[in-house]
Design a protein around this motif. Structure first.
Motif, PDB file in Angstrom:
ATOM      1  N   SER A  52       0.806  -1.220   0.000  1.00 20.84           N
ATOM      2  CA  SER A  52       0.000   0.000   0.000  1.00 20.84           C
ATOM      3  C   SER A  52       0.841   1.272   0.000  1.00 20.84           C
ATOM      4  N   ARG A  53       2.153   1.122   0.161  1.00 17.03           N
ATOM      5  CA  ARG A  53       3.075   2.257   0.060  1.00 17.03           C
ATOM      6  C   ARG A  53       4.282   1.786  -0.736  1.00 17.03           C
ATOM      7  N   THR A  54       4.699   2.621  -1.682  1.00 18.49           N
ATOM      8  CA  THR A  54       5.828   2.261  -2.530  1.00 18.49           C
ATOM      9  C   THR A  54       6.343   3.496  -3.258  1.00 18.49           C
ATOM     10  N   PHE A  55       7.594   3.445  -3.682  1.00 10.72           N
ATOM     11  CA  PHE A  55       8.143   4.457  -4.576  1.00 10.72           C
ATOM     12  C   PHE A  55       7.818   4.032  -6.006  1.00 10.72           C
ATOM     13  N   GLY A  56       7.751   4.976  -6.923  1.00 16.32           N
ATOM     14  CA  GLY A  56       7.473   4.637  -8.313  1.00 16.32           C
ATOM     15  C   GLY A  56       6.020   4.273  -8.520  1.00 16.32           C
ATOM     16  N   ASP A  57       5.757   3.332  -9.442  1.00  5.44           N
ATOM     17  CA  ASP A  57       4.412   2.847  -9.750  1.00  5.44           C
ATOM     18  C   ASP A  57       3.467   3.976 -10.130  1.00  5.44           C
ATOM     19  N   ALA A  58       3.843   4.715 -11.167  1.00  8.24           N
ATOM     20  CA  ALA A  58       3.065   5.870 -11.638  1.00  8.24           C
ATOM     21  C   ALA A  58       1.627   5.499 -11.982  1.00  8.24           C
ATOM     22  N   GLU A  59       1.401   4.297 -12.539  1.00  2.49           N
ATOM     23  CA  GLU A  59       0.039   3.903 -12.922  1.00  2.49           C
ATOM     24  C   GLU A  59      -0.891   3.786 -11.715  1.00  2.49           C
ATOM     25  N   ALA A  60      -0.330   3.601 -10.530  1.00  2.00           N
ATOM     26  CA  ALA A  60      -1.142   3.530  -9.313  1.00  2.00           C
ATOM     27  C   ALA A  60      -1.372   4.910  -8.707  1.00  2.00           C
ATOM     28  N   LYS A  61      -0.486   5.864  -9.001  1.00  2.00           N
ATOM     29  CA  LYS A  61      -0.510   7.151  -8.301  1.00  2.00           C
ATOM     30  C   LYS A  61      -0.970   8.342  -9.134  1.00  2.00           C
ATOM     31  N   LEU A  62      -0.689   8.321 -10.419  1.00  2.35           N
ATOM     32  CA  LEU A  62      -0.985   9.485 -11.248  1.00  2.35           C
ATOM     33  C   LEU A  62      -2.341   9.353 -11.933  1.00  2.35           C
ATOM     34  N   SER A  63      -3.160  10.398 -11.791  1.00  6.92           N
ATOM     35  CA  SER A  63      -4.512  10.401 -12.376  1.00  6.92           C
ATOM     36  C   SER A  63      -4.483  10.175 -13.880  1.00  6.92           C
ATOM     37  N   LYS A  64      -3.498  10.734 -14.580  1.00  5.62           N
ATOM     38  CA  LYS A  64      -3.458  10.602 -16.040  1.00  5.62           C
ATOM     39  C   LYS A  64      -3.251   9.162 -16.495  1.00  5.62           C
ATOM     40  N   TYR A  65      -2.811   8.272 -15.597  1.00  6.06           N
ATOM     41  CA  TYR A  65      -2.663   6.842 -15.914  1.00  6.06           C
ATOM     42  C   TYR A  65      -3.734   5.990 -15.238  1.00  6.06           C
ATOM     43  N   GLY A  66      -4.744   6.640 -14.668  1.00 12.00           N
ATOM     44  CA  GLY A  66      -5.810   5.915 -13.977  1.00 12.00           C
ATOM     45  C   GLY A  66      -5.547   5.689 -12.501  1.00 12.00           C
ATOM     46  N   GLY A  67      -4.515   6.303 -11.983  1.00  7.46           N
ATOM     47  CA  GLY A  67      -4.149   6.145 -10.575  1.00  7.46           C
ATOM     48  C   GLY A  67      -4.843   7.135  -9.662  1.00  7.46           C
ATOM     49  N   ASN A  68      -4.585   6.997  -8.385  1.00  8.05           N
ATOM     50  CA  ASN A  68      -5.157   7.875  -7.362  1.00  8.05           C
ATOM     51  C   ASN A  68      -4.042   8.195  -6.368  1.00  8.05           C
ATOM     52  N   PRO A  69      -3.604   9.457  -6.288  1.00  7.33           N
ATOM     53  CA  PRO A  69      -2.481   9.812  -5.421  1.00  7.33           C
ATOM     54  C   PRO A  69      -2.761   9.657  -3.923  1.00  7.33           C
ATOM     55  N   LYS A  70      -4.021   9.399  -3.532  1.00 11.47           N
ATOM     56  CA  LYS A  70      -4.363   9.226  -2.121  1.00 11.47           C
ATOM     57  C   LYS A  70      -4.357   7.764  -1.686  1.00 11.47           C
ATOM     58  N   VAL A  71      -4.203   6.836  -2.628  1.00  8.33           N
ATOM     59  CA  VAL A  71      -4.341   5.410  -2.316  1.00  8.33           C
ATOM     60  C   VAL A  71      -2.978   4.762  -2.070  1.00  8.33           C
ATOM     61  N   VAL A  72      -2.193   4.585  -3.113  1.00 11.82           N
ATOM     62  CA  VAL A  72      -0.841   4.056  -2.957  1.00 11.82           C
ATOM     63  C   VAL A  72       0.079   5.263  -2.830  1.00 11.82           C
ATOM     64  N   ILE A  73       0.724   5.385  -1.684  1.00 11.44           N
ATOM     65  CA  ILE A  73       1.528   6.572  -1.404  1.00 11.44           C
ATOM     66  C   ILE A  73       2.989   6.181  -1.163  1.00 11.44           C
ATOM     67  N   ALA A  74       3.863   7.181  -1.192  1.00 15.14           N
ATOM     68  CA  ALA A  74       5.289   6.959  -0.939  1.00 15.14           C
ATOM     69  C   ALA A  74       5.721   7.608   0.369  1.00 15.14           C
ATOM     70  N   GLU A  75       4.772   8.027   1.178  1.00 16.49           N
ATOM     71  CA  GLU A  75       5.094   8.683   2.447  1.00 16.49           C
ATOM     72  C   GLU A  75       5.607   7.660   3.453  1.00 16.49           C
ATOM     73  N   PRO A  76       6.841   7.839   3.946  1.00 15.37           N
ATOM     74  CA  PRO A  76       7.380   6.860   4.891  1.00 15.37           C
ATOM     75  C   PRO A  76       6.760   7.009   6.278  1.00 15.37           C
ATOM     76  N   GLU A  77       6.762   5.920   6.991  1.00 12.36           N
ATOM     77  CA  GLU A  77       6.398   5.931   8.398  1.00 12.36           C
ATOM     78  C   GLU A  77       7.727   6.016   9.153  1.00 12.36           C
ATOM     79  N   ILE A  78       7.862   7.003  10.021  1.00  9.57           N
ATOM     80  CA  ILE A  78       9.134   7.244  10.705  1.00  9.57           C
ATOM     81  C   ILE A  78       8.938   7.083  12.211  1.00  9.57           C
ATOM     82  N   LYS A  79       9.808   6.303  12.815  1.00  8.96           N
ATOM     83  CA  LYS A  79       9.807   6.105  14.265  1.00  8.96           C
ATOM     84  C   LYS A  79      11.211   6.370  14.782  1.00  8.96           C
TER      85      LYS A  79
END
Length: 150
Positions: free
Chosen positions: A99-126
């Motif tokens: 559910s989180r990854t770098f890259g994978d434009a087709e999952a993230k960019l609207s112009k490829y059918g993606g949704n930037p709110k679903v698969v994100i690249a934001e790290p969880e930091i502890k």
């Protein structure tokens, strides 16, 4: 990917995806002999659609979670008899098992059918303070913990 940064006695762990950091430590203060691995603590959380926090975030962002299924003929004498193979949970858009990854434009960019709110690249930091009772940290990625336990 997972990253551990140690600055003096402070440890920072940043995670994106199905990577994991584990801390081995001897937290038994009654035992005068130090034994490595007396306790294991997860320092990160796998970002997969079966995780309750990730599931909630995906659905609230407009995504979906599903199983990919395929039908296979398991009996050549009876072609109508099929077995359904169910794979890991996946995220739409993107068809990814994380559910989180770098890259994978087709999952993230609207112009490829993606949704930037679903698969994100934001790290969880502890972060935590390193003590003399901490032995070592193990890092693993790319689904190694699909086969191995902590």
């Amino acid at each position: 990917p997972i990253v551990v940064l140690i600055v003096e006695d402070q440890c920072y762990v940043a995670n994106v995806g199905d990577s994991r950091a584990l801390l081995s430590g001897n937290f038994n203060i009654l035992n005068s002999i130090s034994e490595q691995g007396n306790k294991i603590y997860a320092l990160s959380r796998d970002h997969k659609p079966n995780d309750e926090l990730e599931r909630k975030r995906i659905i609230e962002g407009g995504g979906q979670i599903y199983h990919r299924t395929t039908a296979q003929n398991i009996d050549s004498a009876n072609p109508s008899k099929k077995e359904i193979i169910v794979g890991p949970l996946r995220v739409l858009p993107g068809r990814l098992s994380v559910s989180r990854t770098f890259g994978d434009a087709e999952a993230k960019l609207s112009k490829y059918g993606g949704n930037p709110k679903v698969v994100i690249a934001e790290p969880e930091i502890k972060s935590f303070k390193i003590s003399k009772d901490h032995d070592f940290i193990v890092l693993g990625c790319d689904g190694i913990f699909d086969k191995l336990s902590n």
